[in-house]
Write an enzyme that holds these catalytic residues in place. Structure first.
Site, short mmCIF file in Angstrom:
data_model
loop_
_atom_site.label_atom_id
_atom_site.label_comp_id
_atom_site.label_asym_id
_atom_site.label_seq_id
_atom_site.Cartn_x
_atom_site.Cartn_y
_atom_site.Cartn_z
CG ASN A 218 -2.20 -0.82 0.92
OD1 ASN A 218 -2.41 -1.33 -0.18
ND2 ASN A 218 -3.05 -0.96 1.92
N GLY A 267 -7.92 7.84 -1.31
CA GLY A 267 -8.67 7.89 -0.05
C GLY A 267 -9.04 6.49 0.33
CB CYS A 270 -6.70 0.32 2.46
SG CYS A 270 -7.82 -1.04 2.81
#
Length: 443
Positions: A218, A267, A270
């Site tokens: 991520n 947004g 996560c």
């Protein structure tokens, strides 16, 4: 149990991750028990209703319930008796007033399940947690469980994309097994046998590495998004075109085009909280300098929202107050009703606060938006909110917004002005139809 037998699965937590995992595993042939403390959520799922928007999942829930392989309960005692492999799929939100990860739901799940584990079994974390959590949970689990050291903990991070969660569960691009023993690895392989038979790659590793995989992934994606948005800021300063720049970079196979799309930024539940929690955890363990760049990644992302508002203000001649503004989009991304940390709603609320007459439409997220932000005005469709608008602002790149005809929209608006916050529209087409078209990083 025999390693060749299919284990019975429990899924602790039936939110987005848990419900998807429970439903898909039942469809794949496993006996599955979904567990949650929220009685209303359990009742909805048991009645065949998915409590969130995810394409394809309602049909699979019906199929799983009709098969008799999927049930739901609020009883952890029932879960302990039933399951051979227990998946923990609860939320790990950002702590209020801090960048740290809130582990209270994970700890509560372990504390509630462990006293009912009386035989050898495997508990598998899927939630996104700070590195080191699994080691602490192993001690906690074995201290509380009557079976003691016969209960093992593994970590199997999830990589679901909202809007594509069914395919990501049934046909993942990889599985990561963080395990402490061959037995735990065998149990996980048995719990994912139909997926492994498709040839899905498996990375077997230790607990800490498995915990890091999700936040590292991520963080990389967030960095790539913020990188091209930083280039958009440079393009605006020199009169260059960030879309052409991004297209050129994407043709370099070392870089690629995925997540290299300029616009309003990321947004959801996560990326924002994961990069903040990762930076926070790195500082706690003394390596904050190694991921210090994530603070700037976050800052670049936040600036895109304010810059979008500036773009609207510029297009309106410097004044938002009293102007009619149509906002297309509320969810943080298309094919989702998730409004957590949604840039679209942040921009809409800011313009409302500046005195704009703001109306919002989203194909899936309107109910969630109305509950969270009742001060905003909402409409029934894209043309409805655009009626008599001084400017239209595209904030979530739903396909129905991309497909709208510029001439048809011109019939309902007061002025042909559009801000494309997602670089989703054909600029030449809109300009040819007489629209003032603006997008971040484009002249």
């Amino acid at each position: 149990m025999n390693p060749t037998e299919s284990p019975r699965l429990t899924v602790i937590g039936t939110g987005y991750l848990g419900a998807t995992h429970a439903i898909c595993m039942a469809v794949l042939g496993y006996e599955v028990l979904g567990v949650d403390v929220d009685e209303r959520k359990i009742a909805k799922l048991a009645a065949g209703e998915v409590p969130f928007f995810e394409p394809g999942l309602p049909e699979l829930l019906t199929k799983a319930l009709e098969s008799g392989r999927l049930r739901f309960t609020t009883s952890f005692a029932e879960a302990g008796e039933f399951g051979d492999v227990h998946f923990i799929c609860v939320g790990t939100p950002q702590q209020p007033g801090s960048d740290a990860c809130d582990l209270s739901y994970v700890n509560a799940a372990v504390d509630s399940l462990a006293p009912h584990l009386t035989r050898r079994c495997l508990v598998v974390g899927k939630s996104t947690v700070p590195v080191g959590t699994a080691a602490e949970l192993t001690v906690r689990l074995q201290e509380l469980a009557p079976a003691g050291a016969d209960v093992e903990l593994a970590w199997n991070p999830e990589f679901l994309r909202e809007g594509y969660a069914v395919d990501d569960t049934m046909h993942p691009d990889r599985l990561v097994f963080g395990v402490a023993s061959d037995w735990a690895d065998e149990r996980l392989r048995a719990a994912f046998r139909p997926i492994l038979e498709q040839g899905t790659p498996v990375i077997r590793t230790d607990l800490a590495t498995a915990e890091l995989v999700k936040v590292a992934a991520n963080s990389f994606l967030a960095t790539k998004i913020s990188y091209i948005n930083a280039m958009a800021e440079v393009c605006e300063a020199v009169g260059a075109d960030v879309k052409d720049l991004a297209d050129s970079l994407a043709l370099d196979d070392r870089i690629g085009g995925k997540f290299l799309k300029p616009g309003l930024g990321f947004g959801g539940g996560c990326l924002p909280k994961d990069i903040r929690a990762f930076a926070h955890r790195a500082e706690e363990i003394g390596v904050g300098h190694a991921v210090a760049f994530l603070r700037e990644v976050d800052a670049i992302n936040r600036r895109r929202r304010a810059r979008t508002v500036d773009l609207v203000r510029e297009l309106l001649g410097g004044q938002i107050s009293g102007r009619r503004i149509a906002c297309w989009g509320a969810a943080f991304k298309p094919n989702s009703d998730d409004i957590r940390d949604a840039p679209a709603l942040d921009v809409a609320r800011t313009m409302h606060g500046l005195g704009g007459y703001v109306r919002v439409y989203d194909p899936a997220a309107l109910d969630n938006a109305r509950r969270a932000f009742p001060e905003l005005r909402y409409g029934e469709n894209a043309l409805d909110v655009a009626r008599d608008a001084d400017v239209v602002v595209l904030l979530t790149e739903w396909s129905e917004f991309r497909e709208i005809d510029p001439d048809a929209l011109a019939e309902v608006v007061a002025h042909r002005r559009i801000v494309d916050g997602r670089h989703a529209l054909d600029a030449a087409r809109w300009r040819a139809a007489g629209w003032e078209y603006r997008a971040l990083g484009r002249s």
